[in-house]
Design a protein around this motif. Structure first.
Motif, short mmCIF file in Angstrom:
data_model
loop_
_atom_site.label_atom_id
_atom_site.label_comp_id
_atom_site.label_asym_id
_atom_site.label_seq_id
_atom_site.Cartn_x
_atom_site.Cartn_y
_atom_site.Cartn_z
N CYS A 191 0.84 -1.21 0.00
CA CYS A 191 0.00 0.00 0.00
C CYS A 191 0.87 1.25 0.00
CB CYS A 191 -0.93 0.01 1.20
SG CYS A 191 -2.11 -1.37 1.23
N ASP A 192 1.95 1.23 0.77
CA ASP A 192 2.87 2.37 0.82
C ASP A 192 3.48 2.62 -0.55
OD1 ASP A 192 2.33 2.57 3.54
OD2 ASP A 192 4.15 1.48 4.12
N VAL A 193 3.90 1.56 -1.21
CA VAL A 193 4.50 1.68 -2.55
C VAL A 193 3.45 2.18 -3.55
CG1 VAL A 193 5.57 0.40 -4.45
CG2 VAL A 193 6.24 -0.09 -2.07
N ALA A 194 2.25 1.62 -3.49
CA ALA A 194 1.18 2.03 -4.40
C ALA A 194 0.84 3.51 -4.20
CB ALA A 194 -0.06 1.17 -4.19
N ARG A 195 0.79 3.94 -2.95
CA ARG A 195 0.48 5.34 -2.65
C ARG A 195 1.52 6.27 -3.28
NH1 ARG A 195 1.03 4.97 2.27
NH2 ARG A 195 -1.07 4.24 2.73
N GLU A 196 2.79 5.89 -3.22
CA GLU A 196 3.85 6.71 -3.82
C GLU A 196 3.62 6.86 -5.33
OE1 GLU A 196 7.60 4.97 -2.83
OE2 GLU A 196 7.31 5.27 -0.68
N VAL A 197 3.27 5.77 -5.99
CA VAL A 197 3.03 5.81 -7.44
C VAL A 197 1.81 6.67 -7.75
CG1 VAL A 197 2.43 4.43 -9.48
CG2 VAL A 197 4.13 3.57 -7.85
N VAL A 198 0.72 6.44 -7.03
CA VAL A 198 -0.51 7.20 -7.25
C VAL A 198 -0.27 8.68 -7.00
CG1 VAL A 198 -2.86 7.58 -6.40
CG2 VAL A 198 -2.06 5.26 -6.86
N GLU A 199 0.40 9.01 -5.91
CA GLU A 199 0.70 10.42 -5.60
C GLU A 199 1.50 11.07 -6.71
OE1 GLU A 199 2.64 10.44 -1.80
OE2 GLU A 199 0.74 10.44 -0.71
N ARG A 200 2.53 10.38 -7.17
CA ARG A 200 3.42 10.92 -8.21
C ARG A 200 2.66 11.16 -9.51
NH1 ARG A 200 7.32 7.70 -7.54
NH2 ARG A 200 6.65 6.03 -8.92
N VAL A 201 1.93 10.15 -9.97
CA VAL A 201 1.21 10.26 -11.25
C VAL A 201 0.12 11.32 -11.16
CG1 VAL A 201 -0.27 9.03 -12.89
CG2 VAL A 201 1.78 7.91 -11.98
N CYS A 202 -0.63 11.31 -10.08
CA CYS A 202 -1.71 12.30 -9.92
C CYS A 202 -1.13 13.72 -9.87
CB CYS A 202 -2.54 12.00 -8.69
SG CYS A 202 -3.66 10.59 -8.91
N ALA A 203 -0.03 13.90 -9.17
CA ALA A 203 0.59 15.22 -9.10
C ALA A 203 1.05 15.69 -10.48
CB ALA A 203 1.76 15.20 -8.12
N GLU A 204 1.65 14.78 -11.23
CA GLU A 204 2.13 15.13 -12.58
C GLU A 204 0.99 15.52 -13.50
OE1 GLU A 204 4.32 11.78 -14.10
OE2 GLU A 204 5.88 11.97 -12.56
N LEU A 205 -0.16 14.86 -13.34
CA LEU A 205 -1.29 15.09 -14.25
C LEU A 205 -2.34 16.05 -13.69
CD1 LEU A 205 -1.76 11.44 -15.55
CD2 LEU A 205 -0.55 13.32 -16.65
N GLY A 206 -2.08 16.58 -12.50
CA GLY A 206 -3.03 17.52 -11.91
C GLY A 206 -4.32 16.86 -11.46
N GLU A 207 -4.25 15.61 -11.09
CA GLU A 207 -5.42 14.86 -10.63
C GLU A 207 -5.38 14.70 -9.12
OE1 GLU A 207 -7.94 13.85 -12.38
OE2 GLU A 207 -7.18 13.99 -14.43
N GLU A 208 -6.54 14.53 -8.53
CA GLU A 208 -6.66 14.25 -7.10
C GLU A 208 -6.92 12.75 -6.93
OE1 GLU A 208 -6.42 16.52 -4.60
OE2 GLU A 208 -5.96 18.05 -6.08
N TYR A 209 -6.62 12.25 -5.74
CA TYR A 209 -6.98 10.87 -5.43
C TYR A 209 -7.52 10.82 -4.02
CZ TYR A 209 -2.91 9.87 -2.47
OH TYR A 209 -1.99 9.85 -1.45
N ALA A 210 -8.30 9.78 -3.75
CA ALA A 210 -8.83 9.54 -2.41
C ALA A 210 -8.28 8.21 -1.92
CB ALA A 210 -10.35 9.49 -2.45
#
Length: 80
Positions: A17-36
């Protein structure tokens, strides 16, 4: 403001989960997307549904990945 396009289902103490969160955070930040992020252990239905599949990633309400988040696939799904 609209709902986040990405939902990450996790549980505390989960290394994947920690690793997945890092990937999701990075991609969402790059694309200007939010995640929950949703903790599955706080909801009996989610805990039963996802049991050993966490982390689970949904994009636009549809299951996208579980256990690991493929950065390229996530970026492509958010770019379409």
């Amino acid at each position: 403001m609209s709902a986040p396009r990405v939902t990450l289902y996790t549980r505390p103490g989960c290394h994947l989960c920690d690793v997945a969160r890092e990937v999701v955070e990075r991609v969402c930040a790059e694309l200007g997307e939010e995640y929950a992020e949703v903790l599955v252990d706080e909801d009996p239905e989610l805990r039963e549904r996802f049991t050993d599949e966490v982390p689970v990633t949904f994009v636009d309400g549809r299951q996208h990945d579980f256990w690991r988040v493929d950065e390229v696939r996530l970026r492509a799904a958010l770019s379409s």
